[in-house]
Design a protein around this motif. Structure first.
Motif, PDB file in Angstrom:
ATOM      1  N   GLU A  19       0.846  -1.189   0.000  1.00  0.00           N
ATOM      2  CA  GLU A  19       0.000   0.000   0.000  1.00  0.00           C
ATOM      3  C   GLU A  19       0.880   1.236   0.000  1.00  0.00           C
ATOM      4  OE1 GLU A  19      -2.540   2.712  -0.237  1.00  0.00           O
ATOM      5  OE2 GLU A  19      -3.328   0.658  -0.219  1.00  0.00           O
ATOM      6  N   TYR A  20       0.778   2.055  -1.050  1.00  0.00           N
ATOM      7  CA  TYR A  20       1.703   3.169  -1.219  1.00  0.00           C
ATOM      8  C   TYR A  20       1.518   4.305  -0.213  1.00  0.00           C
ATOM      9  CZ  TYR A  20       3.075   1.119  -5.725  1.00  0.00           C
ATOM     10  OH  TYR A  20       3.549   0.297  -6.710  1.00  0.00           O
ATOM     11  N   GLY A  21       0.425   4.317   0.488  1.00  0.00           N
ATOM     12  CA  GLY A  21       0.238   5.321   1.524  1.00  0.00           C
ATOM     13  C   GLY A  21      -0.486   6.559   1.066  1.00  0.00           C
ATOM     14  N   PHE A  22      -0.988   6.570  -0.175  1.00  0.00           N
ATOM     15  CA  PHE A  22      -1.796   7.688  -0.655  1.00  0.00           C
ATOM     16  C   PHE A  22      -2.738   7.172  -1.727  1.00  0.00           C
ATOM     17  CE2 PHE A  22       2.010   7.617  -3.306  1.00  0.00           C
ATOM     18  CZ  PHE A  22       1.475   7.641  -4.589  1.00  0.00           C
ATOM     19  N   ARG A  23      -3.770   7.931  -2.003  1.00  0.00           N
ATOM     20  CA  ARG A  23      -4.736   7.545  -3.033  1.00  0.00           C
ATOM     21  C   ARG A  23      -4.226   8.021  -4.386  1.00  0.00           C
ATOM     22  NH1 ARG A  23     -10.152  10.180  -1.480  1.00  0.00           N
ATOM     23  NH2 ARG A  23      -8.773  11.723  -0.537  1.00  0.00           N
ATOM     24  N   ALA A  24      -3.863   7.058  -5.239  1.00  0.00           N
ATOM     25  CA  ALA A  24      -3.273   7.406  -6.532  1.00  0.00           C
ATOM     26  C   ALA A  24      -4.221   8.234  -7.396  1.00  0.00           C
ATOM     27  CB  ALA A  24      -2.857   6.140  -7.270  1.00  0.00           C
ATOM     28  N   GLY A  25      -5.524   8.035  -7.241  1.00  0.00           N
ATOM     29  CA  GLY A  25      -6.487   8.770  -8.056  1.00  0.00           C
ATOM     30  C   GLY A  25      -6.799  10.151  -7.524  1.00  0.00           C
ATOM     31  N   HIS A  26      -6.321  10.462  -6.322  1.00  0.00           N
ATOM     32  CA  HIS A  26      -6.599  11.762  -5.715  1.00  0.00           C
ATOM     33  C   HIS A  26      -5.379  12.663  -5.887  1.00  0.00           C
ATOM     34  CE1 HIS A  26      -8.196  14.760  -2.978  1.00  0.00           C
ATOM     35  NE2 HIS A  26      -7.049  14.732  -2.303  1.00  0.00           N
ATOM     36  N   ILE A  27      -5.459  13.579  -6.829  1.00  0.00           N
ATOM     37  CA  ILE A  27      -4.345  14.473  -7.118  1.00  0.00           C
ATOM     38  C   ILE A  27      -4.595  15.817  -6.433  1.00  0.00           C
ATOM     39  CG2 ILE A  27      -3.021  15.605  -8.929  1.00  0.00           C
ATOM     40  CD1 ILE A  27      -4.063  13.403 -10.832  1.00  0.00           C
ATOM     41  N   PRO A  28      -3.718  16.254  -5.543  1.00  0.00           N
ATOM     42  CA  PRO A  28      -3.927  17.543  -4.872  1.00  0.00           C
ATOM     43  C   PRO A  28      -3.912  18.693  -5.862  1.00  0.00           C
ATOM     44  CG  PRO A  28      -1.717  16.692  -4.444  1.00  0.00           C
ATOM     45  CD  PRO A  28      -2.457  15.602  -5.134  1.00  0.00           C
ATOM     46  N   GLU A  29      -4.567  19.773  -5.517  1.00  0.00           N
ATOM     47  CA  GLU A  29      -4.620  20.930  -6.404  1.00  0.00           C
ATOM     48  C   GLU A  29      -3.290  21.682  -6.428  1.00  0.00           C
ATOM     49  OE1 GLU A  29      -7.859  23.441  -5.389  1.00  0.00           O
ATOM     50  OE2 GLU A  29      -9.399  21.946  -5.821  1.00  0.00           O
ATOM     51  N   LYS A  30      -2.570  21.659  -5.308  1.00  0.00           N
ATOM     52  CA  LYS A  30      -1.310  22.390  -5.217  1.00  0.00           C
ATOM     53  C   LYS A  30      -0.192  21.438  -4.811  1.00  0.00           C
ATOM     54  CE  LYS A  30      -3.493  26.776  -3.940  1.00  0.00           C
ATOM     55  NZ  LYS A  30      -3.548  27.855  -2.924  1.00  0.00           N
ATOM     56  N   PRO A  31       1.020  21.672  -5.284  1.00  0.00           N
ATOM     57  CA  PRO A  31       2.155  20.823  -4.904  1.00  0.00           C
ATOM     58  C   PRO A  31       2.415  20.888  -3.405  1.00  0.00           C
ATOM     59  CG  PRO A  31       2.730  22.284  -6.726  1.00  0.00           C
ATOM     60  CD  PRO A  31       1.415  22.742  -6.209  1.00  0.00           C
ATOM     61  N   VAL A  32       2.619  19.742  -2.788  1.00  0.00           N
ATOM     62  CA  VAL A  32       2.872  19.673  -1.345  1.00  0.00           C
ATOM     63  C   VAL A  32       4.177  20.370  -0.993  1.00  0.00           C
ATOM     64  CG1 VAL A  32       3.306  18.093   0.581  1.00  0.00           C
ATOM     65  CG2 VAL A  32       1.574  17.526  -1.131  1.00  0.00           C
ATOM     66  N   TYR A  33       5.151  20.310  -1.908  1.00  0.00           N
ATOM     67  CA  TYR A  33       6.485  20.818  -1.603  1.00  0.00           C
ATOM     68  C   TYR A  33       6.768  22.172  -2.249  1.00  0.00           C
ATOM     69  CZ  TYR A  33       7.144  16.060   0.072  1.00  0.00           C
ATOM     70  OH  TYR A  33       7.016  14.875   0.740  1.00  0.00           O
ATOM     71  N   ALA A  34       5.715  22.938  -2.542  1.00  0.00           N
ATOM     72  CA  ALA A  34       5.906  24.331  -2.945  1.00  0.00           C
ATOM     73  C   ALA A  34       6.407  25.118  -1.734  1.00  0.00           C
ATOM     74  CB  ALA A  34       4.594  24.918  -3.457  1.00  0.00           C
ATOM     75  N   VAL A  35       7.163  26.180  -1.987  1.00  0.00           N
ATOM     76  CA  VAL A  35       7.668  27.027  -0.910  1.00  0.00           C
ATOM     77  C   VAL A  35       6.752  28.234  -0.748  1.00  0.00           C
ATOM     78  CG1 VAL A  35       9.609  28.444  -0.116  1.00  0.00           C
ATOM     79  CG2 VAL A  35      10.039  26.280  -1.299  1.00  0.00           C
ATOM     80  N   HIS A  36       6.381  28.531   0.504  1.00  0.00           N
ATOM     81  CA  HIS A  36       5.442  29.619   0.781  1.00  0.00           C
ATOM     82  C   HIS A  36       6.149  30.771   1.490  1.00  0.00           C
ATOM     83  CE1 HIS A  36       2.384  26.693  -0.313  1.00  0.00           C
ATOM     84  NE2 HIS A  36       2.899  25.862   0.572  1.00  0.00           N
ATOM     85  N   ASP A  37       5.716  31.990   1.197  1.00  0.00           N
ATOM     86  CA  ASP A  37       6.295  33.177   1.829  1.00  0.00           C
ATOM     87  C   ASP A  37       6.165  33.075   3.350  1.00  0.00           C
ATOM     88  OD1 ASP A  37       6.924  34.261  -0.604  1.00  0.00           O
ATOM     89  OD2 ASP A  37       5.122  35.506  -0.730  1.00  0.00           O
ATOM     90  N   GLY A  38       7.251  33.346   4.043  1.00  0.00           N
ATOM     91  CA  GLY A  38       7.226  33.348   5.502  1.00  0.00           C
ATOM     92  C   GLY A  38       7.449  31.999   6.151  1.00  0.00           C
TER      93      GLY A  38
END
Length: 343
Positions: A19-38
Motif C-alpha cells: 500500500e503506497y500510503g496515498f490515493r493514486a487517483g486523488h491528485i492535490p490541487e497544489k504541490p505539497v512541496y511548494a515554498v510559501h512566503d514566511g
C-alpha cells in the motif's frame, strides 16, 4: 565503471506490492512541496541521550536499520517517503509503525525532526535527517556519504552558518519524490542518486565550473542518465538556475567529461527541470529564453511536481516558444528501449 552501491541499486527497490500510503487517483490541487512566503524551519528539541550505539543496535530489527539507511542516503525524508522506500525493499511495516519508530529514534538521538511551517501555525510538514549516532550507524551499514548528503552537527552548522532553508529541504524532498514515483510506477532504470555531483575525473576542488549537483539523478541504462534540477518559486531561484544551466552546458561539452567522468557514464546526462506546475515551467522557460539559455543542440526537458503523485511514466516534456509540450515517457521495467517519444 559505473558506481552502483547497495542503497542506490534499483534491484534492491523492486517490490511494488504494498500500500503506497496515498490515493493514486486523488491528485492535490497544489504541490505539497511548494515554498510559501514566511515559511521557516523549526527543529524539534529533545534532551540528551547517552545510550551507546552498540546497545541500541541490539534492539533493532531490519526495518529500524532500513530507516537509518534510507534517511542517510536521502538526506531529508518525510515519514511517508520513508515508509515507501521501506516498502520497495520488501520489508513489512505499517504507516503508523514508521511513525512509532521515528519517535523512538528521535528520543535515542539517532535522527532529527524538523517542521516546515509559518511561525503562527500549530503544525506543519515534518521531515527527518540523521543525528550523530544515526550517522555513525549508517556509516557502519555501508551508506555512502558525500558533500550533498553529509552530516553536520548543530554546533558545526552554527559555526559555518550552514542551516538548510525551507527551499533547500523541499528541493531534496522533491528529488526523493521523483525517485519514489518512478520506482513505484515501474520505470526501467539501474541506479539513482540524491544530491550527487557530475564532473570529470580531476583534482578537487573544481575551479573551472565544470561540475553540477542536482537534487536527484536517475540512470536509465548504460547510455542514459537524467539529472533532475528542482526549482521552487522563490526570489533567487531563477538566477541560481541560470548559473547551473551554464555549468551544465560547460560539463556536457567538455571533452574531459566524455573521456572520463566520476560515475563512469558512457554518454552525457540530460538535464530535466522540475517546476511546481505547468505554469511555473512556462515561466522558467521564458526566463531562460530571455537569457539565451535554451540551446537547439543541447535541449532541456521539463517535469512537474504533481506528475509524481500519479500512476504514469509519461512525465517529461520539451517546451517550444509558444509553451506547447512535446511529451516523453520513461521506459517501463523489463523493457530494453530507450526513452520513447509519445504522441
Amino acid at each position: 565503471m559505473k558506481k552502483i552501491e547497495k542503497f542506490n541499486d534499483i534491484a534492491n527497490y523492486s517490490n511494488r506490492v504494498f500500500e503506497y500510503g496515498f490515493r493514486a487517483g486523488h491528485i492535490p490541487e497544489k504541490p505539497v512541496y511548494a515554498v510559501h512566503d514566511g515559511e521557516e524551519v523549526f527543529m524539534t528539541m529533545l534532551p540528551f541521550n547517552g545510550m551507546p550505539i552498540e546497545r541500541i543496535e541490539q534492539s533493532f530489527d531490519a526495518v529500524d536499520f532500513a530507516v537509518i539507511e534510507e534517511i542517510g542516503r536521502s538526506k531529508y525524508l518525510s515519514s511517508l517517503q520513508i515508509y515507501q522506500f521501506i516498502g520497495l525493499r520488501e520489508l513489512a511495516v505499517q504507516r503508523q509503525g514508521i511513525r512509532n519508530r521515528l519517535n523512538k529514534m528521535m528520543k535515542l538521538r539517532l535522527i532529527r525532526e524538523y517542521e516546515l511551517k509559518m511561525p503562527e501555525m500549530v503544525s506543519g510538514l515534518k521531515v527527518y535527517d540523521l543525528d550523530y549516532k544515526g550517522y555513525q550507524m549508517a556509516l557502519n551499514r555501508g551508506v555512502i556519504f558525500h558533500k550533498g548528503n553529509g552530516y553536520l552537527s548543530n554546533k558545526r552548522k552554527q559555526e559555518l552558518e550552514q542551516f538548510d532553508s525551507v527551499e533547500d529541504i523541499k528541493r531534496i524532498l522533491v528529488g526523493n519524490m521523483i525517485v519514489l514515483a518512478n520506482l513505484m510506477n515501474g520505470a526501467e532504470c539501474d541506479r539513482f542518486g540524491i544530491m550527487e555531483t557530475m564532473r570529470p575525473v580531476q583534482e578537487l576542488p573544481i575551479t573551472d565550473g565544470c561540475i553540477i549537483r542536482t537534487a536527484t539523478n536517475i540512470q536509465l541504462d548504460d547510455e542514459s542518465i537524467l539529472l533532475y534540477e528542482v526549482v521552487r518559486s522563490t526570489p533567487h531561484a531563477m538566477r541560481k538556475l541560470a548559473n547551473k544551466i551554464n555549468r551544465y552546458y560547460k560539463l556536457i561539452n567538455d571533452v574531459r567529461y566524455r573521456q572520463s567522468n566520476y560515475y563512469g557514464y558512457k554518454s552525457v546526462p540530460q538535464l530535466v527541470i522540475c517546476g511546481e506546475s505547468y505554469e511555473h515551467c512556462i515561466k522558467i522557460d521564458k526566463y531562460l529564453r530571455s537569457r539565451e539559455l535554451i540551446s537547439e543542440k543541447d535541449s532541456l526537458l521539463y517535469t512537474e511536481d504533481l506528475f509524481y503523485v500519479q500512476q504514469t511514466l509519461q512525465n517529461l516534456y520539451e517546451l517550444d516558444e509558444d509553451g506547447q509540450r512535446t511529451w516523453y515517457s520513461l521506459p517501463a521495467r523489463h523493457s530494453v528501449r530507450d526513452m520513447e517519444r509519445s504522441a
